[in-house]
Each structure stands twice: as structure tokens, then as C-alpha cells.
Write a protein that holds these residues in place. Structure first.
Motif, short mmCIF file in Angstrom:
data_model
loop_
_atom_site.label_atom_id
_atom_site.label_comp_id
_atom_site.label_asym_id
_atom_site.label_seq_id
_atom_site.Cartn_x
_atom_site.Cartn_y
_atom_site.Cartn_z
N SER A 90 -21.67 -62.31 24.39
CA SER A 90 -21.54 -60.85 24.54
C SER A 90 -20.31 -60.42 25.30
CB SER A 90 -22.79 -60.29 25.25
OG SER A 90 -22.88 -60.86 26.56
N LEU A 91 -19.52 -61.38 25.77
CA LEU A 91 -18.38 -61.04 26.61
C LEU A 91 -17.34 -60.27 25.80
CD1 LEU A 91 -16.81 -61.20 29.25
CD2 LEU A 91 -15.92 -63.44 28.51
N SER A 92 -17.05 -60.69 24.60
CA SER A 92 -16.02 -60.02 23.79
C SER A 92 -16.43 -58.56 23.52
CB SER A 92 -15.81 -60.77 22.47
OG SER A 92 -15.39 -62.09 22.72
N GLN A 93 -17.72 -58.35 23.20
CA GLN A 93 -18.16 -56.99 22.92
C GLN A 93 -18.04 -56.10 24.14
OE1 GLN A 93 -18.99 -55.83 19.94
NE2 GLN A 93 -19.38 -53.75 20.72
N ARG A 94 -18.37 -56.64 25.34
CA ARG A 94 -18.27 -55.88 26.57
C ARG A 94 -16.82 -55.50 26.88
NH1 ARG A 94 -21.12 -58.03 31.99
NH2 ARG A 94 -22.94 -57.58 30.66
N LEU A 95 -15.90 -56.44 26.64
CA LEU A 95 -14.48 -56.16 26.91
C LEU A 95 -13.95 -55.07 25.98
CD1 LEU A 95 -13.10 -59.80 27.42
CD2 LEU A 95 -13.50 -58.07 29.19
N LEU A 96 -14.33 -55.12 24.72
CA LEU A 96 -13.86 -54.12 23.77
C LEU A 96 -14.42 -52.74 24.09
CD1 LEU A 96 -14.08 -56.20 20.46
CD2 LEU A 96 -12.02 -55.59 21.77
N GLU A 97 -15.71 -52.70 24.52
CA GLU A 97 -16.31 -51.41 24.85
C GLU A 97 -15.60 -50.76 26.03
OE1 GLU A 97 -20.37 -52.22 25.58
OE2 GLU A 97 -20.91 -52.45 23.45
N LYS A 98 -15.06 -51.54 26.95
CA LYS A 98 -14.37 -51.00 28.12
C LYS A 98 -12.89 -50.74 27.85
CE LYS A 98 -17.90 -50.97 30.89
NZ LYS A 98 -18.42 -49.70 31.43
N GLY A 99 -12.45 -50.91 26.62
CA GLY A 99 -11.07 -50.61 26.27
C GLY A 99 -10.07 -51.64 26.74
N VAL A 100 -10.54 -52.85 26.97
CA VAL A 100 -9.62 -53.92 27.41
C VAL A 100 -8.85 -54.45 26.22
CG1 VAL A 100 -9.45 -56.19 28.51
CG2 VAL A 100 -11.15 -54.52 29.32
N VAL A 101 -7.56 -54.63 26.38
CA VAL A 101 -6.73 -55.22 25.33
C VAL A 101 -7.01 -56.73 25.35
CG1 VAL A 101 -4.39 -55.61 24.49
CG2 VAL A 101 -4.99 -53.45 25.62
N LEU A 102 -7.62 -57.22 24.29
CA LEU A 102 -8.10 -58.61 24.25
C LEU A 102 -7.23 -59.44 23.31
CD1 LEU A 102 -10.21 -60.73 25.10
CD2 LEU A 102 -11.65 -59.93 23.17
N THR A 103 -6.78 -60.56 23.81
CA THR A 103 -6.01 -61.52 23.02
C THR A 103 -6.70 -62.88 23.10
OG1 THR A 103 -3.96 -60.35 23.52
CG2 THR A 103 -3.76 -62.60 22.64
N VAL A 104 -6.98 -63.46 21.96
CA VAL A 104 -7.67 -64.76 21.92
C VAL A 104 -6.74 -65.80 21.30
CG1 VAL A 104 -9.69 -66.04 21.09
CG2 VAL A 104 -9.89 -63.61 21.75
N LYS A 105 -6.55 -66.93 22.00
CA LYS A 105 -5.72 -68.03 21.51
C LYS A 105 -6.57 -69.29 21.41
CE LYS A 105 -1.58 -66.27 23.88
NZ LYS A 105 -0.52 -66.58 24.88
N PRO A 106 -6.23 -70.17 20.50
CA PRO A 106 -6.98 -71.44 20.43
C PRO A 106 -6.62 -72.33 21.63
CG PRO A 106 -5.13 -71.48 18.90
CD PRO A 106 -5.20 -70.08 19.45
N GLU A 107 -7.54 -73.20 22.01
CA GLU A 107 -7.32 -74.12 23.14
C GLU A 107 -6.20 -75.09 22.80
OE1 GLU A 107 -9.85 -77.21 25.99
OE2 GLU A 107 -10.78 -76.25 24.26
#
Length: 649
Positions: A90-107
Motif C-alpha cells: 500500500s506504500l505506492s498508493q499512499r505516496l500517490l495520494e499525497k501528491g509525492v513525485v514517485l520514481t521507481v528503479k530496478p535494483e
């Protein structure tokens, strides 16, 4: 030997070690930088996951970059952070709801090269350390675990303190023999045009301290070819075959530098006569000697390699080592005569500031039998004595004091002697001196003293007027009488019961001289000119430097009787001399008690009834002279000195 222009600059071992360790540290720094790069790229202040969620809910987090299990970003405008994420869908959904600019990279996965480097790094470190240790152990040939068979011969480079033939004095004949070898190396055509060949080897033979190693250093300083030096003991190890391997390796090195000179010091350590051991001839020393014989003159000739060896024990060397073809020349390095001693003293005195009264010839006359090393030590002792006195110049007095110290030992003025002991010592030494004066064949007296020196309570020193190379019968009888003079003086002055043990060295000397006269020199009419002595040299399974003598019991008894007759005859001769000159004995003993030390000239003036012309020393306490007994104990330390034993005729 190489010229200075031909020498390669030698690296500093300390600098080499420093560069190696700097290289290791730089490599470790690069390695750390390689793997720490990604971590530093995601650097930031680490915060707890609960604090991260709280900041997200408060709207303080504006940007988050997620790479695997690590999230980085900014909080409160410009403050960076780093947080490790649990498995929370649920972390990604919470970040998006708060308007956080999210960038995901592979390990990020390590490359194959990084993986190989990580796996092989421990082995590379172990191999590198082992290689470094082995290289350090093998830096000196033969010192490492894999270098037992390597030669330990070192090339002499004469960086400073270069010795030449100009520094070698007193042994002109030996120097000329070796100068010819050096000249042959410099100009071989001069000898080759007449069919001459360069000598393969030269053996320097002489007593310790005569200058054998100094001659070798002079050859190294004069020759224009490489000069290798090694000791005979460097060949032999506890492992069988190592010595022979080192001999082979030494000659291999020499062949690469031919023409060259190889100097083997103390060759008797490896060149002893074969068969001397208890084994069957397969021991390490014999294998080394066999290999040395083959390399010096075997099927394969070693052209251009000259072997120079030194020893003071030529009697123990194997005959195969001494033959021509291996050692073509045996150069005897003798003790210098008076002219040689003058030249040696002049060489050593160059570095010493001398007073005007110093005469090298006078000092040379008073030092018969001294070797070059003894004379160098004499000059050094004189310089040290002058330095202790605070003088700027070394005078003749310092040389006399140094000569007495070297020849008779240091003064023991702290030794406490009773008046009776001093009186006994004075009469004992006066007895030696009086007999010496009245024996025409005796050497003149140089000095008499009752100051304890070395192991003696007193001493009468006699010096020959010239160098003696043989001794005649009349001189031997004179020496025997002089040696008995001290004992006879004790008997005449103090009585039979008060004779001390001080004449022990005199009796030992007289007995040895008389036995040599009978058994070695054929000076007994009863036994004739025959040799009866046992061999002096070492015996090697039947071989000896002298043939063993088989004597019957009757012959041995006759020898003892002749020795006793000669010694007792010397005792009677000394007794007659002292009885006839008892007044001179009292006068000289009294003077020794007053002045403690008298020169030969002063003794002559006293005997002639003249005044010696000097005052009694300060602090001297006159001791009454009497003819009664004394309280000297029957045994005491030390003894009165005799004269040095003469050399064989």
C-alpha cells in the motif's frame, strides 16, 4: 671491478618497500570506491520507516526515488533522506495520494567482473603476500627457502674507502706476485706473445693479521674486472648437496662476468683434507670440496676466472687443491721485518697528528714479531691514549705506553700488594735483569717493571737488536739462564722455604725450550741430531704433516734426563752469576721498589754505579731491604713473566 661510470644506480630498499605499500593502499582505495559508489550516490540522512510514513502523511515529502529496498528523496524542501522499505504493497498508493513525485528503479545488480573480483580477492591477497615474503627472503642469494643452492658470493663495488696496492706495505714480495696478476688482466697480450697463460689461482698463506685480506681488497681496488668475494664457511650448510650447488652457482655467475676474480676467504673451512671425517666420504664438506676441485680444473675449463684464496692453515688443505692448475701460486704473506714495519707504521700514521719526537724506525725496532694488524692496533692505542690525556698531538711517550700495553698488558695499579710481595717481585725481576746483563748472548733489556700487567706481577722485557729468523745454541742457553734468574734470586734472598709460585711461567718456558732442544733441534750429545718429537700437524687416516715417532721407554727416559740436565744447568749458571753480583742485585731491587719501572739504559747505569738522573716518584714509600724471609703466601694469583719462547730454528 667496474668503474664508477659503469655502475647502475642501486635502488633504495626502504624506498622500494614504501612504493609497494603505497601501491597496495591505492588498490584498496580503488576497490572500496568501486563498490561504495552506488551507496554514496544514494547518500542521505537515514531515518526510521515510521518517521518516513509520518512525514508522508504530513505532506512534507515531495519526491521519492525507490531502488529495490531503498528509498531516497527530499523532505521539508531541501533535506535529503534515506530509508529502507519493508514489503508494504500500500506504500505506492499512499505516496500517490499525497501528491509525492514517485520514481521507481530496478535494483542494481553487480556486473560479472565485480562478482569475479569479489570472489577472487582473498586468493589474490594471499598470493600477493606470499610472493612478497618469498621475494624478501630470496633477496640475498641463498637466504630464501627456495635459494639454498644459490651462491652467496657478492660483487665488491668499492663505493668508498677504496684500497690499492699503495696502501699495502711491508710485504713487497707478496704484493709483486699479485700485481702481476692484475697486470695480466689489464694487458694479457704482453704475456701471451711469449706463450704465457694467466694463472688460474693464487693461495695467500700467512699468520693471522699479516694482511692477506688487505691484499685481496687491494686487488679489487686495482683490477679493472668484476671482483667476487665469499667466505669458505658460506658453502657449507646442514643440508647435503647445498655446498656443491653453491659452488656451481658461483662459477656460473663468474662465467657471465669473465674475466673476473673470485676471492675465497678462509678456504680451510671447505678445503680440508678428504677422509678427515668419521663418515665414508659422502659428507657435505667433501662433496663441496669435490665440486670445487672440478670447477677449478676439470673437463670444462673456466677461462678468465682467477681464484684467490686465503688461509692461515695450509697444512690441513687437501693436496689436490694445492696442485698447479688449481692454485698455480702459493704466495706467502710473512710477518714484516724492520723495514716492512717502518713502512706499515708510516701508512697508519698518515691519519694521526704526530709530535716531532715520533720516529717510526725507533718504534719498529721495538716491535719485533708484530704483524700489520698489531702495528695498526699500536697506532690506534697511542692515539686513544693521547686523546684521554687531552693532547692535540701523539708523542713518543704515548707510543711507548701503547707498546707496553699491547706487549705486556694493561697496568693494574689498583691491585693491592703488601710490602713483602713488592719486595719479592722486585728481587725476582732484578734476578732476571742481572743474569740478562751478564749473559753475552742475551738480548738487551728494554724495560723492567714491578707494576702488575696482565696476569703477571712484574716483568722484564728484552728486545732483540735485529729480527731473528733462527736461534743459536748459545742464545738458547742464555735464555734458559735468564728464565731461571728470578727463581734463583728468591732462593738466595728469601731462603728455600720462602720460594714462591711466581716462577711458574719461567719454569714452563725453560722446560719447553729444553725439550725442543733435545727432541726437535738435535742439541743433545746423548741423543744426537735426531727428531724425537710427536707430529704437530693433524692426522687424517694415516696421513700427517709429520711422521709419527715410535720411542722406546729407554729413549723416553733419556729424553727426560737430558731435559732435566739442561734446565738444572741453567739454574746453576744463573746461581753463579747472581752470587758473584749480589750487590748489583740489591741495588737494582731497591731501585725497582723506588721507581717501579726502569729502562734498559737506567739499569746499565745503576749496575755501573751511576745515578739514573731522576727523582723518586711522588707517593712512593721506601721499603727496607733485608735478607730475611717474607710473609708471602705459598700460592698467589698470577706469576712473574719469562721471555717469549723463541721460534724453531
Amino acid at each position: 671491478m667496474m668503474n664508477d661510470d659503469d655502475k647502475q644506480p642501486e635502488g633504495n630498499p626502504w624506498m622500494k618497500s614504501l612504493l609497494i605499500w603505497v601501491g597496495i593502499l591505492v588498490g584498496l582505495a580503488l576497490f572500496v570506491a568501486l563498490f561504495d559508489g552506488p551507496t554514496r550516490a544514494t547518500a542521505g540522512e537515514g531515518i526510521a520507516y515510521s518517521e518516513f510514513i509520518q512525514k508522508v502523511d504530513e505532506g512534507a515529502v515531495r519526491k521519492v526515488d525507490i531502488a529495490g529496498k531503498v528509498a531516497t528523496g527530499t523532505v521539508d524542501g531541501d533535506k535529503t533522506f534515506r530509508v529502507y522499505l519493508p514489503d508494504d504493497p500500500s506504500l505506492s498508493q499512499r505516496l500517490l495520494e499525497k501528491g509525492v513525485v514517485l520514481t521507481v528503479k530496478p535494483e542494481e545488480q553487480p556486473s560479472i567482473w565485480q562478482y569475479i573480483l569479489v570472489q577472487s580477492l582473498p586468493f589474490l591477497l594471499i598470493i600477493g603476500v606470499a610472493f612478497f615474503v618469498m621475494r624478501q627472503m630470496q633477496k640475498n642469494a641463498g637466504s630464501g627457502a627456495m635459494g639454498f643452492g644459490k651462491s652467496r658470493a657478492k660483487m665488491l663495488t668499492q663505493k668508498e674507502g677504496r684500497i690499492t696496492f699503495a696502501d699495502v706495505a711491508g710485504i713487497d714480495e707478496a704484493r709483486e706476485e699479485l700485481e702481476e696478476i692484475v697486470e695480466f688482466l689489464k694487458d694479457p697480450s704482453k704475456f701471451a706473445r711469449l706463450g704465457g697463460k694467466i694463472p688460474k689461482g693464487a693461495l695467500l698463506v700467512g699468520s693471522p693479521g699479516t694482511g692477506k685480506t688487505l691484499l685481496a681488497r687491494a686487488i679489487a681496488g686495482e683490477a679493472g674486472v668484476p671482483f667476487f668475494t665469499i667466505s669458505g664457511s658460506d658453502f657449507v650448510e646442514m643440508f647435503v648437496g647445498v655446498g656443491a650447488s653453491r659452488v656451481r652457482d658461483m662459477f656460473e655467475q663468474a662465467k657471465k662476468s669473465a674475466p673476473c676474480i673470485v676471492f675465497i676467504d678462509e678456504i680451510d673451512a671447505v678445503g680440508r683434507h678428504r677422509g678427515a671425517g668419521l663418515g665414508n666420504g659422502n659428507d657435505e664438506r667433501e662433496q663441496t670440496l669435490n665440486q670445487l676441485l672440478v670447477e677449478m680444473d676439470g673437463f670444462e675449463a673456466n677461462e678468465g676466472i682467477i681464484i684467490i684464496a686465503a688461509t692461515n692453515r695450509p697444512d690441513v688443505l687437501d693436496p689436490a687443491l694445492l696442485r698447479p692448475g688449481r692454485f698455480d701460486r702459493q704466495v706467502v704473506v710473512p710477518r714484516p721485518d724492520i723495514e716492512g714495519r717502518v713502512k706499515i707504521l708510516e701508512v697508519h700514521m698518515k691519519k694521526v697528528p704526530l709530535a716531532p719526537d715520533v720516529d717510526p724506525r725507533t718504534i719498529a725496532r721495538g716491535t719485533p714479531g708484530f704483524s700489520g694488524a698489531d702495528l695498526a692496533n699500536l697506532v690506534n692505542e697511542a692515539a686513544l691514549t693521547a686523546a684521554r690525556k687531552g693532547k692535540r698531538l701523539v708523542a713518543n711517550a704515548e707510543f711507548e705506553e701503547a707498546k707496553d700495553k699491547v706487549m705486556m698488558g694493561a697496568e693494574r695499579r689498583s691491585m693491592v700488594m703488601t710490602d713483602d710481595e713488592k719486595k719479592m717481585t722486585a728481587y725476582h725481576e732484578a734476578g732476571h735483569a742481572i743474569v740478562s746483563v751478564h749473559e753475552a748472548a742475551s738480548d738487551p733489556i728494554h724495560k723492567a717493571t714491578i707494576i702488575p700487567r696482565g696476569r703477571a706481577l712484574g716483568m722484564v722485557m728484552r728486545l732483540p737488536e735485529r729480527d731473528n729468523y733462527s736461534y743459536h745454541r748459545d742464545k738458547m742457553y742464555a735464555n734458559l739462564s735468564v728464565s731461571m734468574g728470578g727463581r734463583v734470586a728468591e732462593e738466595l734472598i728469601f731462603g728455600y722455604d720462602k720460594v714462591s709460585s711466581g716462577a711458574s711461567s719461567d719454569i714452563s718456558y725453560a722446560s719447553g725450550l729444553a725439550r725442543d732442544m733435545v727432541t726437535r733441534w738435535g742439541m743433545s750429545e746423548a741423543l744426537g741430531p735426531l727428531e724425537y718429537s710427536e707430529p704437530d700437524g693433524e692426522t687424517f687416516l694415516g696421513y700427517s704433516s709429520a711422521r709419527p715417532i715410535r720411542m722406546s721407554n729407554q729413549t723416553a727416559q733419556l729424553i727426560d734426563d737430558e731435559v732435566k740436565r739442561i734446565v738444572l744447568g741453567a739454574h746453576e749458571r744463573a746461581k753463579d752469576v747472581l752470587t758473584e753480583n749480589i750487590d748489583q742485585l740489591h741495588i737494582l731491587a731497591k731501585a725497582l721498589l723506588e721507581y717501579e719501572t726502569l729502562t734498559g739504559d737506567e739499569i746499565k747505569r745503576l749496575i755501573a754505579g751511576d745515578d739514573i738522573g731522576r727523582d723518586q716518584p711522588k707517593g712512593a714509600r721506601p721499603v727496607p731491604l733485608g735478607t730475611g724471609g717474607s710473609s708471602i703466601p705459598k700460592t698467589k694469583r698470577g706469576g712473574f713473566s719469562g721471555d717469549p719462547a723463541p721460534q724453531g730454528a
